[in-house]
Write an enzyme that holds these catalytic residues in place. Structure first.
Site, mmCIF file in Angstrom:
data_model
loop_
_atom_site.group_PDB
_atom_site.id
_atom_site.type_symbol
_atom_site.label_atom_id
_atom_site.label_comp_id
_atom_site.label_asym_id
_atom_site.label_seq_id
_atom_site.Cartn_x
_atom_site.Cartn_y
_atom_site.Cartn_z
ATOM 1 N N ASN A 87 10.497 25.092 26.188
ATOM 2 C CA ASN A 87 9.056 25.280 25.974
ATOM 3 C C ASN A 87 8.326 24.192 26.760
ATOM 4 O O ASN A 87 7.880 24.411 27.878
ATOM 5 C CB ASN A 87 8.776 25.244 24.472
ATOM 6 N N ASP A 186 5.862 26.869 29.489
ATOM 7 C CA ASP A 186 6.756 27.452 28.491
ATOM 8 C C ASP A 186 7.361 28.729 29.081
ATOM 9 O O ASP A 186 6.810 29.815 28.917
ATOM 10 C CB ASP A 186 5.923 27.753 27.233
ATOM 11 N N GLU A 398 0.771 22.427 34.570
ATOM 12 C CA GLU A 398 1.059 22.146 33.164
ATOM 13 C C GLU A 398 1.980 20.947 33.113
ATOM 14 O O GLU A 398 3.157 21.025 33.470
ATOM 15 C CB GLU A 398 1.665 23.342 32.424
ATOM 16 N N HIS A 400 2.792 19.359 30.438
ATOM 17 C CA HIS A 400 2.965 19.280 28.983
ATOM 18 C C HIS A 400 3.710 18.044 28.448
ATOM 19 O O HIS A 400 3.183 17.292 27.646
ATOM 20 C CB HIS A 400 3.659 20.567 28.511
ATOM 21 N N GLU A 441 -2.399 22.943 28.999
ATOM 22 C CA GLU A 441 -1.674 21.932 28.223
ATOM 23 C C GLU A 441 -1.341 20.672 29.023
ATOM 24 O O GLU A 441 -0.189 20.281 29.110
ATOM 25 C CB GLU A 441 -0.385 22.563 27.667
ATOM 26 N N GLU A 511 -5.757 31.303 24.013
ATOM 27 C CA GLU A 511 -4.533 31.855 23.413
ATOM 28 C C GLU A 511 -4.819 32.032 21.931
ATOM 29 O O GLU A 511 -5.376 31.140 21.291
ATOM 30 C CB GLU A 511 -3.344 30.898 23.591
ATOM 31 N N TYR A 512 -4.407 33.164 21.392
ATOM 32 C CA TYR A 512 -4.468 33.362 19.943
ATOM 33 C C TYR A 512 -3.506 34.479 19.583
ATOM 34 O O TYR A 512 -2.963 35.142 20.462
ATOM 35 C CB TYR A 512 -5.911 33.671 19.485
ATOM 36 N N HIS A 514 -0.250 34.754 18.182
ATOM 37 C CA HIS A 514 1.062 34.547 18.817
ATOM 38 C C HIS A 514 1.992 35.715 18.474
ATOM 39 O O HIS A 514 2.275 35.983 17.313
ATOM 40 C CB HIS A 514 1.616 33.234 18.268
ATOM 41 N N PHE A 593 11.874 31.317 21.210
ATOM 42 C CA PHE A 593 10.426 31.097 21.379
ATOM 43 C C PHE A 593 9.915 31.737 22.674
ATOM 44 O O PHE A 593 8.717 31.907 22.869
ATOM 45 C CB PHE A 593 10.153 29.590 21.369
HETATM 46 C C1 IPT Z 1 0.898 27.153 23.979
HETATM 47 C C2 IPT Z 1 1.211 27.264 25.435
HETATM 48 O O1 IPT Z 1 0.053 27.172 26.190
HETATM 49 C C3 IPT Z 1 1.926 28.525 25.790
HETATM 50 O O2 IPT Z 1 2.455 28.385 27.078
HETATM 51 C C4 IPT Z 1 3.001 28.815 24.800
HETATM 52 O O3 IPT Z 1 3.929 27.774 24.797
HETATM 53 C C5 IPT Z 1 2.408 28.927 23.452
HETATM 54 O O4 IPT Z 1 1.780 27.738 23.088
HETATM 55 C C6 IPT Z 1 3.450 29.200 22.399
HETATM 56 O O5 IPT Z 1 4.266 30.278 22.704
HETATM 57 S S1 IPT Z 1 0.951 25.423 23.702
HETATM 58 C C7 IPT Z 1 1.215 25.084 22.015
HETATM 59 C C8 IPT Z 1 1.462 23.613 21.882
HETATM 60 C C9 IPT Z 1 0.069 25.476 21.183
#
Ligand code: IPT
Length: 980
Positions: A87, A186, A398, A400, A441, A511-512, A514, A593
């Site tokens: 990830n 990720d 990224e 991260h 991120e 992003e929302y 999941h 994941f």
């Molecule tokens: C967020 C990422 O931007 C995305 O690439 C993916 O990892 C997603 O989460 C989860 O699947 S980052 C997360 C720390 C909120």
């Protein structure tokens, strides 16, 4: 590349000696500037089979040649370097800018016959994408370096190759580098050349870039940059252009201004063309109207030296207050995050595959894409222009794992600026791109501000977003994000912000919801809030793909292109499986994941797609007095190009159909109509559905494709419990378990479901296991017979208290009624379900039900499953999520039958709409790591739930809301079992 010198010794190769894989300041060397000129026509493709060797490190000497396919990741071809999924953890420990000593380096080599007719022309090598550092040599001479695994690199070979001669092109691709630290997305780590390689030629006098800007009043402005291979431009060049045959007008004022203030020097020519299109057809995601733009560069004698073709759309984007407007309208962003992905080829995707991605999105109501987390394949934008999508184009940044350290580190400034700038230069002519994103991120620092500065200069027409900056304050005007674009914010928090009076920017979640496994609970609640709260405009679901790589089970290798056809309907063929993290022997990985999409790895839609389709429905149906109201929920068009049909589903009757005429209503408008059926007096509960389909062939769906199925209830169910009757006594055994010819296991209490990914990662499953809910022991307390009936009381002990479960069996006409109650002690808060589970004998293979369907639905994901009469084979009811988990549920079931080929079987009538599942698996059977390891039972496992917990999205983001939790206290439910 080491080459023998006259003395036989090896001279160090400058590209290697520089160690550019550990030099973040080096973003490129010898690379041409990015531009938007389309060079595909007339180019020589260098795709195909190349000589290939995988070295253990970039500075290792040459080894043994094998072959590899370009484009393609070597990690999915015949090498020992396999895909690895993390990830955000870097797969190796070194701190930036270091890279590990063991650094797989792919060397690709092939001969190229440079066409003799290219004599006198400028010759350019184009490498579509290479991961993560590209070093280019031609005939042993160093030519260039490039970084950014998702953008093309071009190199001028005019001085290096000779037309009519053969040249050896060597592309060295270093897998790990300083750049990996800012490509820490990720996703799977791969290595290779993942997009096409081309060689093309231009006239020495060439178009260096073309920028088209449009306005919705029909104004088009085209800015051209012109250069000459010799450096100084010859006198007398000019540009001309046309838009769908209409000539463009040169902007002489612009030319004069250039000349007067000396902006056009001897080596850079600038010219502007323009026109005003009367009655212009505007571009939007709903009306993807495109015009063909051709720009030509002429020599002094008028002959054409160069030309380029683009498709332009007339549209405007603007942030006004807290609204993001497209053509002045506050549109909703029904978005999804999309990676370039394919289960056989990793990141290498074809035009046809991308078309299929977008077609499926369009069919399920999506209108927006965030190119997570890098500029996607360039054809994606051509397709988005054509099919109609609003695109948030995201730069390949990224950081991260080292986000905070790198955001302000000046050694990386050039890389941040380079990546953002080159994306903008590549993509700014696409009408589909409505927002730029600085990456994902990576915290927030000076490097982002630097990149944004350059971006706004290159393109002042679009807003910029960056989640890392927005996080510092959704309304903060000082951070470099024009949009409040959080990730996974609870809907209540979004609403509170919009109502706070503090909101200054549009709120669109980047992003929302999941989509890992069986997920996306509360999506409809998000949208109810979005549509009723000014300031909220939508979001981008995480994510499109389940990134399962097709793997052969026998040798554990990726199937690669050889796996074509070895999967269907979301399931890998026997001998194969969908690999996720850890399946290629990696010790550092993040498991399943990576399987968090709304489609399976082969693009088969998951049930959530139907939920989304209904939430995004262009047509809404409501009751209005005695009649109906139909609302057009589009932003820019009427209900044209749609057809419809009425369906009336009667619980105790069949389904009636009638043709429907969609009213002529403008965007946002509505019309009232009478109910199209006379309800028969009998028939019980009645539901009216408007089945809306495409009326014509669309580029994304053939005519007749279902678009939505809005429905209203016309009549509720009349409660009519069966009276007890005389007959033989209900048979239970000594343990108080029902004895029935079609039941292989009698109904007992179930408080457990095979944990979903959300249950696991959200911590619920651990609690349920600690309570022993996965292995409840039943103890009979009493079995009391009275007349034909029996009352059985049982207890199930848990560390959180004892659950008392009562079953009252009564003889009713043709069968047995089972009335149940379960008392959950206060300690057993938030369990997965309360209900009965039983198993049938073999031979019952078809489920027919009246309730929500036909696809899987759950209490917090049931807005898209219409009530009706549904039928399915039991084998097809289970959704094959990559990691086995609770699946196959149907919400709001009123009654069902399970039958064999001779139409005998059992019929179950429920006291109220209930969550029901009929599958081949008991919850405990679902403990395997992969779907292909499951062994189906021959009977059916049937769950009837008085209460079933919502799915939520707790694997990353909010859990389900309180309304969908299973409460403590007494639950009651009843059902009747009959023979068919
Ligand atoms: C967020 C990422 O931007 C995305 O690439 C993916 O990892 C997603 O989460 C989860 O699947 S980052 C997360 C720390 C909120």
């Amino acid at each position: 590349m080491p080459g023998p010198t006259a003395g036989g010794a090896y001279a160090p190769d400058p590209l290697i000696a520089l160690r550019p894989w550990e030099a973040p300041e080096v973003t490129s060397w010898g690379r041409l500037p990015m531009n938007a000129v389309d060079r595909r026509a007339g180019a020589l493709s260098l795709d195909g089979d190349w000589r290939f060797q995988l070295l253990p490190a970039p500075d290792a000497p040459d080894g043994v040649w094998a072959r590899a396919e370009v484009p393609g990741a070597w990690t999915l071809q015949d090498t020992d370097d396999l895909p690895q999924y993390t990830n955000f953890r870097m797969p190796w420990g070194d701190v930036p800018p270091a890279s590990p000593a063991a650094n797989p380096t792919g060397v690709y080599e092939r001969e190229v016959d440079v066409p003799a007719e290219w004599a006198g022309r400028r010759i350019v090598l184009h490498v579509g994408a290479a991961e993560s550092v590209l070093l280019v040599h031609v005939d042993g001479r160093p030519v260039g370096i490039s970084k950014d695994s998702h953008l093309a690199a071009e190199f001028d070979l005019s001085e290096v190759v000779r037309p009519g001669r053969r040249a050896t092109v060597r592309l060295t691709v270093v897998k790990w580098s300083d750049a990996s630290h800012i490509e820490d997305q990720d996703q799977w780590w791969h290595g290779g050349i993942t997009r096409s390689v081309l060689l093309y030629a231009t006239d020495p006098l060439y178009l260096a870039d073309v920028t088209a800007r449009t306005r919705i009043d029909g104004e088009l402005r085209v800015d051209c940059q012109v250069r000459h291979a010799a450096g100084t431009l010859p006198e007398g060049w000019s540009v001309s252009g046309e838009l769908d045959g209409r000539p463009l007008t040169p902007d002489t004022a612009f030319d004069r201004a250039n000349m007067e203030d000396g902006r056009v020097s001897g080596f850079l020519g600038e010219a502007r063309l323009g026109t005003l299109v009367p009655g212009v057809r505007r571009w939007s995601a709903e009306t993807p109207e495109l015009y063909g733009l051709t720009v030509r560069l002429h020599r002094a004698d008028g002959s054409v030296a160069d030309s380029t073709h683009h498709r332009v759309g007339f549209r405007e984007v603007e942030v006004r207050g807290r609204d993001l407007l497209v053509n002045g309208e506050r549109v909703y962003f029904r978005g999804v995050n999309r990676h370039d992905f394919h289960p056989l080829t990793g990141r290498t995707v074809t035009y046809a595959e991308m078309h299929a991605d977008l077609a499926v999105l369009k069919r399920f109501g999506f209108n927006a894409i965030r190119t997570a987390h890098y500029p996607n394949d360039p054809s994606l934008l051509d397709l988005a222009d054509e099919l109609g999508f609003y695109v948030v184009d995201e730069a390949n940044i990224e950081a991260h794992d080292h986000a905070h350290e790198l955001a302000d580190d000046p050694r990386w400034t050039a890389a941040y600026v380079d990546r953002v700038t080159r994306m903008v230069l590549r993509d700014r002519n696409h009408p589909s791109v409505v927002v730029w994103s600085l990456g994902n991120e990576s915290d927030y620092g000076a490097n982002h501000d630097a990149a944004a500065g350059r971006l706004r200069r290159h393109d002042p027409t679009r807003p910029v977003q960056y989640e890392g900056a927005a996080k510092q304050g959704w309304a903060d005007p000082t951070v470099v994000s024009d949009i409040a674009c959080p990730m996974y914010a609870p809907v209540e928090e979004c609403v509170a912000h919009a109502l706070s009076g503090e909101q200054t920017k549009p709120l669109i979640q980047c992003e929302y919801s999941h989509a890992m496994g069986n997920s996306n609970g509360t999506l409809a609640d998000h949208w109810a809030a979005i549509e009723s709260t000014p300031g909220l405009q939508g979001g981008f679901i995480w994510e499109f793909w389940d990134h399962g790589i097709l793997q052969r089970v026998n040798d554990g290798r990726p199937a690669g292109r050889g796996g074509a056809g070895q999967y269907a309907d979301g399931v890998a063929a026997p001998g194969h499986r969908w690999a996720y993290g850890g399946d290629f022997g990696e010790t550092i990985h993040d498991g399943a994941f990576i399987a968090d999409g709304i489609v399976f790895p082969d693009r088969t839609p998951k049930p959530v797609m139907y939920e989304h389709r209904e939430i995004a429905a262009p047509v809404r149906l409501e009751r209005a007095g005695d009649g109906l109201r139909i609302t057009n929920r589009r932003h820019f068009r009427g209900l044209d190009r749609l057809a419809a049909e009425w369906r009336l589903a009667l619980a105790d009757g069949g389904t009636l159909t009638a043709p429907a005429e969609l009213p002529d209503v403008p965007p946002g408008g509505s019309a009232t109509l009478p109910v199209p059926f006379d309800l028969p007096d009998d028939g019980g509960e009645a539901w009216l559905t408007l089945r809306v389909t495409t009326a014509v062939d669309e580029p994304w769906a053939p005519r007749g494709t279902e678009v939505c199925v809005p429905q209203v209830r016309l009549r509720p169910a009349a409660a009519a419990p069966d009276a007890a009757v005389d007959g033989p006594p209900v048979e239970v055994d000594d343990a108080g378990l029902l004895v029935h010819p079609l039941l292989a296991a009698a109904p007992v209490l179930s408080l457990w479901r095979a944990p979903t990914d959300n249950d696991e990662l959200g911590g619920m499953a651990a609690r349920w296991r600690a309570w022993g809910l996965d292995r409840l022991t039943r103890e009979v307390v009493s079995v009391r017979r009275a007349g034909q009936g029996v009352t059985v009381l049982a207890e199930y002990g848990t560390p959180a208290g004892v659950v008392r479960h009562e079953q009252v069996f009564t003889r009713v006409p043709g069968g047995v009624r089972v009335e149940e109650s379960a008392e959950l002690p206060d300690g057993l808060e938030d369990v997965a379900r309360v209900g009965s589970v039983f198993e049938t004998v073999a031979g019952l293979d078809v489920l027919e039900w009246f309730g929500q369907g036909p696809w899987e639905s759950y209490p917090d994901r049931s807005a898209g499953a219409p009530v009706g009469h549904h039928r399915a084979r039991v084998d097809d009811l289970f959704t094959p999520y990559l990691r086995p988990q609770e699946s196959g549920g149907r919400h709001g079931v009123r009654n069902f039958t399970l039958s064999g080929p001779d139409a005998t079987g059992l019929a179950v009538a429920l006291d109220a709409p209930r969550q029901v599942s009929v599958t081949r698996f008991a919850a405990g059977d679902l403990a395997a790591a992969h779907h292909d390891e499951l062994v189906p039972r021959i009977g059916c496992v049937v769950h009837i739930d008085a209460a079933h917990r919502g799915l939520g999205t707790a694997s990353c983001g909010p859990d389900t809301s309180a309304a969908y939790l299973v409460r403590t206290g007494t639950h009651r439910w009843s059902w009747t079992l009959r023979l068919l």
